[in-house]
Design a protein around this motif. Structure first.
Motif, short mmCIF file in Angstrom:
data_model
loop_
_atom_site.label_atom_id
_atom_site.label_comp_id
_atom_site.label_asym_id
_atom_site.label_seq_id
_atom_site.Cartn_x
_atom_site.Cartn_y
_atom_site.Cartn_z
N GLY A 110 10.89 -8.22 4.62
CA GLY A 110 10.89 -7.30 5.77
C GLY A 110 11.92 -7.64 6.83
N GLN A 111 12.45 -8.85 6.78
CA GLN A 111 13.50 -9.25 7.73
C GLN A 111 14.89 -9.18 7.09
N GLY A 112 14.97 -8.74 5.85
CA GLY A 112 16.25 -8.65 5.18
C GLY A 112 16.69 -9.96 4.54
N ARG A 113 15.78 -10.93 4.48
CA ARG A 113 16.13 -12.20 3.82
C ARG A 113 16.05 -12.03 2.31
N VAL A 114 17.05 -12.56 1.61
CA VAL A 114 17.09 -12.40 0.16
C VAL A 114 16.01 -13.27 -0.49
N VAL A 115 15.14 -12.62 -1.27
CA VAL A 115 14.06 -13.31 -1.96
C VAL A 115 14.45 -13.56 -3.42
N LEU A 116 15.17 -12.59 -3.98
CA LEU A 116 15.54 -12.69 -5.40
C LEU A 116 16.83 -11.92 -5.64
N GLU A 117 17.72 -12.55 -6.40
CA GLU A 117 18.95 -11.91 -6.81
C GLU A 117 18.84 -11.76 -8.32
N THR A 118 18.84 -10.53 -8.80
CA THR A 118 18.62 -10.34 -10.23
C THR A 118 19.42 -9.14 -10.71
N ASP A 119 19.14 -8.66 -11.89
CA ASP A 119 19.77 -7.42 -12.37
C ASP A 119 18.84 -6.74 -13.36
N LEU A 120 19.22 -5.52 -13.73
CA LEU A 120 18.29 -4.71 -14.52
C LEU A 120 18.07 -5.26 -15.93
N THR A 121 19.09 -5.91 -16.49
CA THR A 121 18.88 -6.46 -17.84
C THR A 121 17.86 -7.60 -17.81
N GLU A 122 17.80 -8.31 -16.69
CA GLU A 122 16.80 -9.37 -16.56
C GLU A 122 15.40 -8.78 -16.33
N LEU A 123 15.35 -7.72 -15.52
CA LEU A 123 14.05 -7.11 -15.21
C LEU A 123 13.51 -6.26 -16.36
N LEU A 124 14.42 -5.75 -17.19
CA LEU A 124 13.99 -4.86 -18.28
C LEU A 124 14.77 -5.18 -19.55
N PRO A 125 14.46 -6.33 -20.18
CA PRO A 125 15.20 -6.71 -21.39
C PRO A 125 14.84 -5.79 -22.56
N TYR A 126 15.76 -5.65 -23.49
CA TYR A 126 15.55 -4.83 -24.71
C TYR A 126 15.10 -3.41 -24.35
N ALA A 127 15.69 -2.86 -23.31
CA ALA A 127 15.24 -1.56 -22.82
C ALA A 127 15.54 -0.43 -23.80
N PHE A 128 14.68 0.53 -23.81
CA PHE A 128 14.98 1.80 -24.48
C PHE A 128 15.90 2.56 -23.55
N SER A 129 16.98 3.14 -24.11
CA SER A 129 17.96 3.80 -23.25
C SER A 129 18.44 5.08 -23.92
N PRO A 130 19.21 5.89 -23.20
CA PRO A 130 19.65 7.17 -23.77
C PRO A 130 20.37 7.00 -25.11
N THR A 131 21.05 5.88 -25.32
CA THR A 131 21.79 5.71 -26.57
C THR A 131 20.88 5.46 -27.77
N ASP A 132 19.60 5.23 -27.52
CA ASP A 132 18.66 5.06 -28.63
C ASP A 132 18.27 6.41 -29.25
N LEU A 133 18.54 7.47 -28.55
CA LEU A 133 18.21 8.80 -29.08
C LEU A 133 19.38 9.29 -29.93
N PRO A 134 19.10 10.11 -30.93
CA PRO A 134 20.16 10.56 -31.84
C PRO A 134 21.33 11.22 -31.11
N GLN A 135 21.03 11.95 -30.06
CA GLN A 135 22.11 12.64 -29.33
C GLN A 135 22.71 11.77 -28.22
N GLY A 136 22.20 10.50 -28.07
CA GLY A 136 22.59 9.64 -26.96
C GLY A 136 24.00 9.08 -27.07
#
Ligand code: THU
Length: 136
Positions: A110-136
């Motif tokens: 709430g004060q803008g202090r950094v608690v965690l520096e991460t990225d989406l691949t870390e938060l959501l590994p092995y994600a299903f994504s648009p390229t998994d669909l035949p038309q992706g």
């Protein structure tokens, strides 16, 4: 061509401001989110709850919906602000994955202090994504 490094401070301030506009009378857990789009715009969101509890929507998905509706479908960075440094829920992670694979994410308190520096691949590994669909 490599992108300029992300300027985090304006995003942190935008997320903190967005958090002030949360509508969270039931949980009292206000969340603010600020997305940096590929073309350099900052689009914010806050959680919006409802008396019918399951209809509440998270700050991150409000920001994504606003951004996409304004014509931004590629994201470069995300800041999420909560009182205690909570991380995006699973639904928000998947929603973000639709528009970004390797999104850098900063979680601040709430004060803008950094608690965690991460990225989406870390938060959501092995994600299903648009390229998994035949038309992706
Ligand atoms: N919330 C968010 O806005 N983002 C998240 O990723 C976690 C949870 C909101 C939903 C609800 O309004 C409140 O926080 C408590 O769960």
């Amino acid at each position: 061509m490599s992108q300029a490094p992300v300027e985090w401070q304006p995003l942190i301030e935008a997320a903190l401001q967005a958090r002030q506009r949360a509508y969270a009378p039931y949980s009292r857990y206000a969340v603010g989110a600020a997305l940096l789009t590929a073309d350099g715009a900052i689009v914010t969101g806050a959680n919006v709850e409802n008396a019918v509890y399951p209809l509440g929507i998270c700050a991150e998905r409000v920001a994504v919906a606003r951004a996409v509706h304004e014509g931004h479908t590629r994201f470069r960075a995300l800041v999420v602000a909560t009182a205690n440094g909570g991380t995006p829920c699973g639904a928000c992670r998947q929603t973000l994955r639709e528009f970004a694979a390797e999104l850098p994410i900063l979680i601040v308190d709430g004060q803008g202090r950094v608690v965690l520096e991460t990225d989406l691949t870390e938060l959501l590994p092995y994600a299903f994504s648009p390229t998994d669909l035949p038309q992706g």
